[in-house]
Design an enzyme around this catalytic site. Sequence first.
Site, PDB file in Angstrom:
ATOM      1  N   THR A  56       8.732  -2.151 -15.055  1.00  0.00           N
ATOM      2  CA  THR A  56       9.692  -2.168 -13.946  1.00  0.00           C
ATOM      3  C   THR A  56      11.070  -2.649 -14.358  1.00  0.00           C
ATOM      4  O   THR A  56      12.075  -2.221 -13.794  1.00  0.00           O
ATOM      5  CB  THR A  56       9.159  -3.061 -12.808  1.00  0.00           C
ATOM      6  OG1 THR A  56       7.764  -2.842 -12.649  1.00  0.00           O
ATOM      7  CG2 THR A  56       9.859  -2.739 -11.505  1.00  0.00           C
ATOM      8  N   GLY A  89      -0.748   0.546  -5.063  1.00  0.00           N
ATOM      9  CA  GLY A  89      -2.055  -0.043  -4.806  1.00  0.00           C
ATOM     10  C   GLY A  89      -3.114   0.542  -5.699  1.00  0.00           C
ATOM     11  O   GLY A  89      -3.262   1.764  -5.766  1.00  0.00           O
ATOM     12  N   ASN A 119       0.666   0.418   5.872  1.00  0.00           N
ATOM     13  CA  ASN A 119       1.270  -0.387   4.809  1.00  0.00           C
ATOM     14  C   ASN A 119       2.026  -1.529   5.460  1.00  0.00           C
ATOM     15  O   ASN A 119       2.913  -1.301   6.283  1.00  0.00           O
ATOM     16  CB  ASN A 119       2.225   0.466   3.966  1.00  0.00           C
ATOM     17  CG  ASN A 119       3.002  -0.366   2.956  1.00  0.00           C
ATOM     18  OD1 ASN A 119       2.504  -1.376   2.457  1.00  0.00           O
ATOM     19  ND2 ASN A 119       4.215   0.039   2.656  1.00  0.00           N
ATOM     20  N   GLY A 120       1.698  -2.763   5.099  1.00  0.00           N
ATOM     21  CA  GLY A 120       2.380  -3.915   5.666  1.00  0.00           C
ATOM     22  C   GLY A 120       1.398  -4.999   6.052  1.00  0.00           C
ATOM     23  O   GLY A 120       0.274  -5.056   5.542  1.00  0.00           O
ATOM     24  N   CYS A 158       0.839  -1.185   0.000  1.00  0.00           N
ATOM     25  CA  CYS A 158       0.000   0.000   0.000  1.00  0.00           C
ATOM     26  C   CYS A 158       0.879   1.240   0.000  1.00  0.00           C
ATOM     27  O   CYS A 158       2.077   1.172   0.247  1.00  0.00           O
ATOM     28  CB  CYS A 158      -0.917   0.022   1.225  1.00  0.00           C
ATOM     29  SG  CYS A 158      -2.044  -1.399   1.325  1.00  0.00           S
ATOM     30  N   ASP A 206      12.547  -9.500 -17.175  1.00  0.00           N
ATOM     31  CA  ASP A 206      11.504  -9.068 -16.252  1.00  0.00           C
ATOM     32  C   ASP A 206      12.129  -8.853 -14.885  1.00  0.00           C
ATOM     33  O   ASP A 206      13.216  -9.364 -14.597  1.00  0.00           O
ATOM     34  CB  ASP A 206      10.379 -10.103 -16.163  1.00  0.00           C
ATOM     35  CG  ASP A 206       9.045  -9.470 -15.779  1.00  0.00           C
ATOM     36  OD1 ASP A 206       9.039  -8.271 -15.426  1.00  0.00           O
ATOM     37  OD2 ASP A 206       8.015 -10.168 -15.826  1.00  0.00           O
ATOM     38  N   ASP A 207      11.440  -8.092 -14.025  1.00  0.00           N
ATOM     39  CA  ASP A 207      11.988  -7.828 -12.698  1.00  0.00           C
ATOM     40  C   ASP A 207      12.018  -9.073 -11.840  1.00  0.00           C
ATOM     41  O   ASP A 207      12.919  -9.273 -11.022  1.00  0.00           O
ATOM     42  CB  ASP A 207      11.186  -6.723 -12.001  1.00  0.00           C
ATOM     43  CG  ASP A 207       9.695  -7.018 -12.007  1.00  0.00           C
ATOM     44  OD1 ASP A 207       9.237  -7.835 -11.194  1.00  0.00           O
ATOM     45  OD2 ASP A 207       8.986  -6.431 -12.850  1.00  0.00           O
ATOM     46  N   TYR A 217      10.788  -4.552  -7.416  1.00  0.00           N
ATOM     47  CA  TYR A 217       9.526  -4.409  -8.139  1.00  0.00           C
ATOM     48  C   TYR A 217       8.670  -3.229  -7.720  1.00  0.00           C
ATOM     49  O   TYR A 217       8.229  -2.436  -8.548  1.00  0.00           O
ATOM     50  CB  TYR A 217       8.712  -5.695  -7.978  1.00  0.00           C
ATOM     51  CG  TYR A 217       7.337  -5.650  -8.609  1.00  0.00           C
ATOM     52  CD1 TYR A 217       7.168  -5.835  -9.972  1.00  0.00           C
ATOM     53  CD2 TYR A 217       6.199  -5.398  -7.843  1.00  0.00           C
ATOM     54  CE1 TYR A 217       5.917  -5.788 -10.564  1.00  0.00           C
ATOM     55  CE2 TYR A 217       4.932  -5.350  -8.420  1.00  0.00           C
ATOM     56  CZ  TYR A 217       4.807  -5.544  -9.778  1.00  0.00           C
ATOM     57  OH  TYR A 217       3.573  -5.488 -10.350  1.00  0.00           O
TER      58      TYR A 217
END
Length: 505
Positions: free
Chosen positions: A303, A28, A101-102, A2, A365-366, A257
Site C-alpha cells: 500500500t 476482506g 460494509n461498515g 468489507c 508504511d501507509d 490503506y
Amino acid sequence: MCGIVGIVSTSNVNQLLYDALTVLQHRGQDAAGIVTFQDDRFYLRKDNGLVRDVFRTRHMRRLVGNVGIGHVRYPTAGSSSSAEAQPFYVNSPYGITLAHNGNLTNADDLSRDLFRTDLRHINTNSDSEVLLNVFAHELQKLGKLDPTKDEIFAAVSAVHQRCRGAYAVIAMVTGYGIVGFRDPNGIRPACYGVRETEEGTEYMIASESVALSAAGFKMVRDIAPGEAVYIETDGTLYTQQCAENPKLVPCIFEHVYFARPDSIIDKVSVYKARLRMGETLADKILKERPDHDIDVVMPIPDTSRTSALQMAHRLGVKFREGFIKNRYIGRTFIMPGQKMRKKSVRQKLNPIDLEFRGKNVMLVDDSIVRGTTCKEIVQMARDAGARNVYFASAAPPVRFPNVYGIDMPSASELIAHDRSIEDVRDQIGADWLIYQDLEDLVTCVSDVNPDIDGWECSVFDGSYITGDVDEAYLRKLEDLRKDESRFEAGDNADNGIIDLHNDED
C-alpha cells in the site's frame, strides 16, 4: 472492512460477481458469498475463505440468474464466526438478501427493538443481520403486495432514521431488483456504473470503482450520502435522496490503506492522494532535517509504494524495493488474531540484503496501527545490514479506536495510544520516526472534490462524526475485544452451526 457488489444484467451474473469480488478481495479475506435470483428463487453460496476457495465450478453452475449480489468479508469486533458470512437472507417480506460494509453503532439497541417491538429474531451477532431486518421490517410495514420504487425508498428513509453508524448496503428483493444506499454521512464508499450490450443496459453497484472498470462498466458516479439507487430486474434505474440532512464525510482511512490505488472514491483518485502523501511527508522531512543522511527510500509492500516513490523523488534519493512479498500470504492487518499477524510478517516479507547493507534506510508504511509488523520489519532491516533504520508513516499516529468497520476497536492495542512519537520509535526499534501531520493528510485528499464536507478521522483525532460514541461505548468494545482474544486462544471451532440457506459442499 468489507467489499460489496450488486449486478442487474441481461445474462447470468455469476461470473461477473465472482470477478468483481476477486477485484475487491483486498477489502476482506475472511469469507465470501454470492446470491443470485431466478424463477422466484434465491441461489446462495457463502463460506469462510478467499473468493477462489469458496466458489468451485459446481457452485458457480448453481448460481443462476441475471440479478445478484456478492460480498467479501473482513471480520470486525463481535462478528468472527463463519456463520456470519454474507449475504444474509430473510424471507419476509418478499424474500430479501443483503450485503453490508461498515458497522452500526446502535446495533444492540436495534436488536432489542427488533425482538420486542418488530417481533423479529436475530440469529447471529452480526450488525449486518440487524440492518437487514430493520430494512425488511420497514418494507413490510408499508403493506404493499408489489413494492414500487416509492416503497423501496420509503423503507431506506426509515433505515436512516433508525440506524446509526457507517453502512454501505446492497440488498436484493425477490423478483423486483436491487437497491444500494449509503449512510447519511457517506462514511463507507459505494458507486454505480453502466454497461451497454446488444441485449440491453446492465448496471453494477460496488464498493470501489475498480470493480466497475475491471468488468467493462462505465462509472456513472458515487452514491451520495443518504441516497438510494434502485435497479429493477428489467434494468430500469431510479435514484432518490432518502436522508433528511446528509453530509459527505467519508472515511479518510480508505485513501490511506484500504482502497486500491486504481480506485476513485468520492471523485478523489486514491493514487493521486497517496502521491500527495509522499510529497507532504518529504516536505516535512526536509523541514525537520534539511541535512538528512537518507541513502535510500523503501516501501513496505504494497500500500505504501505510491507514497514512498513520490517521497524519494521529492527528497532526491534512490528508491529501491528492499522487501520481496510472498503473494500467497494475506494482509497481516486483516488477519484476525495478534499471534497470527506477528507470525506471518517474516513469512510475508523477505529482505534483499544487498539493498540494506551499510545504508541509512528510510522505510515507508501507509500507517502504524498495532506496531507489530513495523517492529519486525525494522529488525529485519537491521539483520540485513542496514546502518540506520528510519521509519515514516504516510498517516498520522493512530491513537483512537475505530467504530465504523475497521478492526481496531481497543485503544490498548494501538501502539500510539497514550504514547509520544519518541515512545513509539523506541517501541518499534527505529533510529528515527516521522509521521504525517493530520492537516497535511486532509489536504492531500481534499483538493479534488470541493463537495466533501469533511473527513471521518476518528482514528487520528478521536472525533466520531455520528455523535453517539462515548467512553462507555468504547469500554464495551474493549471488553468485547478481550473476550474474543480469550476465545481465539481456546477452541474457536464453529460447533453445531447449521446454515439452512447455504449451498453446502
